[in-house]
Design an enzyme around this catalytic site. Sequence first.
Site, mmCIF file in Angstrom:
data_model
loop_
_atom_site.group_PDB
_atom_site.id
_atom_site.type_symbol
_atom_site.label_atom_id
_atom_site.label_comp_id
_atom_site.label_asym_id
_atom_site.label_seq_id
_atom_site.Cartn_x
_atom_site.Cartn_y
_atom_site.Cartn_z
ATOM 1 N N HIS A 30 0.869 -1.201 0.000
ATOM 2 C CA HIS A 30 0.000 0.000 0.000
ATOM 3 C C HIS A 30 0.893 1.234 0.000
ATOM 4 O O HIS A 30 1.524 1.559 0.994
ATOM 5 C CB HIS A 30 -0.904 0.015 1.242
ATOM 6 C CG HIS A 30 -1.866 1.164 1.251
ATOM 7 N ND1 HIS A 30 -3.215 1.004 1.439
ATOM 8 C CD2 HIS A 30 -1.682 2.496 1.109
ATOM 9 C CE1 HIS A 30 -3.817 2.180 1.400
ATOM 10 N NE2 HIS A 30 -2.897 3.112 1.208
ATOM 11 N N HIS A 32 1.538 5.404 -1.798
ATOM 12 C CA HIS A 32 1.156 6.543 -2.645
ATOM 13 C C HIS A 32 2.407 7.082 -3.320
ATOM 14 O O HIS A 32 3.312 7.567 -2.646
ATOM 15 C CB HIS A 32 0.481 7.641 -1.810
ATOM 16 C CG HIS A 32 -0.787 7.166 -1.190
ATOM 17 N ND1 HIS A 32 -2.011 7.269 -1.816
ATOM 18 C CD2 HIS A 32 -1.012 6.522 -0.016
ATOM 19 C CE1 HIS A 32 -2.939 6.719 -1.039
ATOM 20 N NE2 HIS A 32 -2.363 6.259 0.058
ATOM 21 N N LEU A 33 2.436 6.963 -4.646
ATOM 22 C CA LEU A 33 3.607 7.433 -5.396
ATOM 23 C C LEU A 33 3.367 8.776 -6.073
ATOM 24 O O LEU A 33 4.295 9.366 -6.618
ATOM 25 C CB LEU A 33 3.996 6.400 -6.453
ATOM 26 C CG LEU A 33 4.768 5.186 -5.938
ATOM 27 C CD1 LEU A 33 4.907 4.128 -7.026
ATOM 28 C CD2 LEU A 33 6.144 5.594 -5.425
ATOM 29 N N ARG A 34 2.090 9.225 -6.089
ATOM 30 C CA ARG A 34 1.740 10.505 -6.742
ATOM 31 C C ARG A 34 2.093 10.463 -8.240
ATOM 32 O O ARG A 34 2.236 9.398 -8.825
ATOM 33 C CB ARG A 34 2.421 11.703 -6.046
ATOM 34 C CG ARG A 34 2.301 11.725 -4.530
ATOM 35 C CD ARG A 34 0.876 11.668 -4.041
ATOM 36 N NE ARG A 34 0.807 11.954 -2.610
ATOM 37 C CZ ARG A 34 -0.191 11.575 -1.832
ATOM 38 N NH1 ARG A 34 -1.204 10.873 -2.318
ATOM 39 N NH2 ARG A 34 -0.199 11.885 -0.557
ATOM 40 N N LYS A 116 -9.583 -0.513 -5.646
ATOM 41 C CA LYS A 116 -9.557 0.209 -4.379
ATOM 42 C C LYS A 116 -10.862 0.961 -4.155
ATOM 43 O O LYS A 116 -11.325 1.677 -5.041
ATOM 44 C CB LYS A 116 -8.393 1.212 -4.411
ATOM 45 C CG LYS A 116 -8.287 2.108 -3.190
ATOM 46 C CD LYS A 116 -7.719 1.390 -1.980
ATOM 47 C CE LYS A 116 -7.872 2.205 -0.708
ATOM 48 N NZ LYS A 116 -6.664 2.868 -0.273
ATOM 49 N N HIS A 153 -10.402 1.241 1.944
ATOM 50 C CA HIS A 153 -10.177 2.289 2.949
ATOM 51 C C HIS A 153 -11.398 2.236 3.856
ATOM 52 O O HIS A 153 -12.474 2.689 3.481
ATOM 53 C CB HIS A 153 -10.023 3.668 2.292
ATOM 54 C CG HIS A 153 -9.736 4.743 3.304
ATOM 55 N ND1 HIS A 153 -8.525 5.390 3.380
ATOM 56 C CD2 HIS A 153 -10.498 5.246 4.308
ATOM 57 C CE1 HIS A 153 -8.553 6.247 4.388
ATOM 58 N NE2 HIS A 153 -9.744 6.187 4.960
ATOM 59 N N HIS A 191 -4.566 -0.449 5.946
ATOM 60 C CA HIS A 191 -4.061 0.359 7.071
ATOM 61 C C HIS A 191 -4.988 0.331 8.286
ATOM 62 O O HIS A 191 -5.515 1.350 8.699
ATOM 63 C CB HIS A 191 -3.752 1.804 6.645
ATOM 64 C CG HIS A 191 -4.783 2.461 5.758
ATOM 65 N ND1 HIS A 191 -6.121 2.512 6.056
ATOM 66 C CD2 HIS A 191 -4.633 3.106 4.579
ATOM 67 C CE1 HIS A 191 -6.750 3.153 5.101
ATOM 68 N NE2 HIS A 191 -5.883 3.513 4.187
ATOM 69 N N LEU A 236 -4.678 9.485 7.745
ATOM 70 C CA LEU A 236 -6.002 8.867 7.842
ATOM 71 C C LEU A 236 -5.913 7.411 7.430
ATOM 72 O O LEU A 236 -5.263 7.121 6.419
ATOM 73 C CB LEU A 236 -7.006 9.602 6.940
ATOM 74 C CG LEU A 236 -7.438 10.979 7.476
ATOM 75 C CD1 LEU A 236 -8.272 11.717 6.450
ATOM 76 C CD2 LEU A 236 -8.217 10.831 8.787
ATOM 77 N N ASP A 264 1.527 2.816 3.442
ATOM 78 C CA ASP A 264 0.685 4.005 3.239
ATOM 79 C C ASP A 264 1.544 5.270 3.210
ATOM 80 O O ASP A 264 1.061 6.349 3.563
ATOM 81 C CB ASP A 264 -0.409 4.114 4.314
ATOM 82 C CG ASP A 264 -1.562 5.005 3.858
ATOM 83 O OD1 ASP A 264 -1.654 5.295 2.649
ATOM 84 O OD2 ASP A 264 -2.360 5.428 4.712
ATOM 85 N N ALA A 280 -3.742 15.024 5.050
ATOM 86 C CA ALA A 280 -3.463 13.780 5.781
ATOM 87 C C ALA A 280 -2.423 12.978 5.031
ATOM 88 O O ALA A 280 -2.540 12.784 3.819
ATOM 89 C CB ALA A 280 -4.746 12.966 5.906
#
Length: 361
Positions: A30, A32-34, A116, A153, A191, A236, A264, A280
Site C-alpha cells: 500500500h 502513494h507514489l503521486r 480500491k 479504505h 491500514h 487517515l 501508506d 493527511a
Amino acid sequence: MSSKIRTVERNDAPHRPPDWFEIRRPDDWHLHLRDGALLERVVAATARRFGRAIAMPNLVPAVTTVEHALAYRDRILAACPEDADFEPLMTLYLTDETPVSEIEAAASSPHVVGVKVYPRGATTHSSEGVSDLTTLGTVLEALASSGLPLLVHGETTAPDCDLFDRERVYLEETLSKVIDRYPSLRVVFEHITTREAAEFVRAAPARVAATITPQHLLLNRNAIFAGGLRPHHYCLPVLKRERDRRALLEAATSGDPSFFLGTDSAPHTRAAKESDCGCAGIYSAPVALEAYAEAFASVGALDRLEGFASHFGADFYGLPRNTGRVRLVAQPWSPPQSVGDGDSALRIFLGGETLRYRAVD
Ligand code: DOR
Ligand code: ZN
C-alpha cells in the site's frame, strides 16, 4: 530466534537482539507514489528497498480504468532509477459508475492486482469515491468471481460519527456485511488502526487480510499533540489509542499471514501539511523498513519481520516471493528530518529520531 536471523559473536543468548540479520527483499502492499514531479522525487526511496509496491490510484483525476492504470505504470517505471529492480503493481479506483466490463478487464491484466474503494470524502482525493459500497452488487459479484481483491479504505464518512470511531463503525455497518454477503470476495482491509479491526481480521476467513503501517505500530494519538500540534503525525485513518497500537503490534508480530506490510507512505509538501487545513499523510518510504524493524525489535520479534514484510503479502496476492535479500545492521542512526527545502520539502517519518537498525545496500 528462527534460523532466518543470522547472529554473530554471543548473539545466541536469549533475548539478545542480533547485530545483523537478513530478510528476503520485501514488498509494500500500500503506497502513494503521486505523479509528475512529486513521483520523480519519491519513487527511488521505495524502489531501493522494496521489490514491488501497490501504487494507490487516488491521483487527480483518479485512476479509474485499466488504460489509465497502465499509463500510470509506465510513468512510474520511467521515473525509477535506471538500475532499479522494482515492479509497480496497479489498482483501479472504484466509483459509483465503474462498469463490470472494467472489473473484468482489470482481472485479465497482469499488471492490475486489485480494486480500491475510497468511501466518498473519507480522505485525500476521494471525492470521486463510492457513496455506499453495499449498493454496488453487480460490481462486487464480478470482483468475487474474478478473484481480484477489493482493497478497502475502511472509514465511515457519516458526518456525525466521531473521527476516532470511523473505522470501527465502517467495519460494523459496511465491511462486515459485504464480506458476509459475498463469500468468495477477497478483501484487504487497508491500514487498520484499531483493536476491533485486528480482531475482526484474525477471526475472518483467509480471504480477508489487512495491511498495517509503521506509524500505527509505533505511535498512538498522543503523538499528534505532543507539546503542540504535530501536523506531520496526521494521517487517515488517524492514529488511535495505545491499546489499539498494542493490538496492531501483536497482530503484526503474531506470524498470522493475514497481516502484512503496507506503509501508506503518502508524501505531501511541507506547505500542504503545515497549513490552515493540512493534508493527511505521513511520508515514510525512506525509513519504512527500518521503522518496521524498530517496531518488531521493541517486542523482541525480529524473527517475525520477514513473514510480515516479505512473504504474507505475496502469498495473499498469489505472486512469487522476491528472490533478493536485504541486510539490516544494529547501527543506531538518525534519519534526516526532510528531503528538499522550504515549502516543497517532504518531512520524513521519524526524521531526527534514533532507530536501532539500518538497512544496508
Ligand atoms: O493519510 C492518508 N493519506 N490516508 C489516506 O487514506 C490517503 C493518503 C494520501 O493520499 O495522502
Ligand atoms: Zn493510502
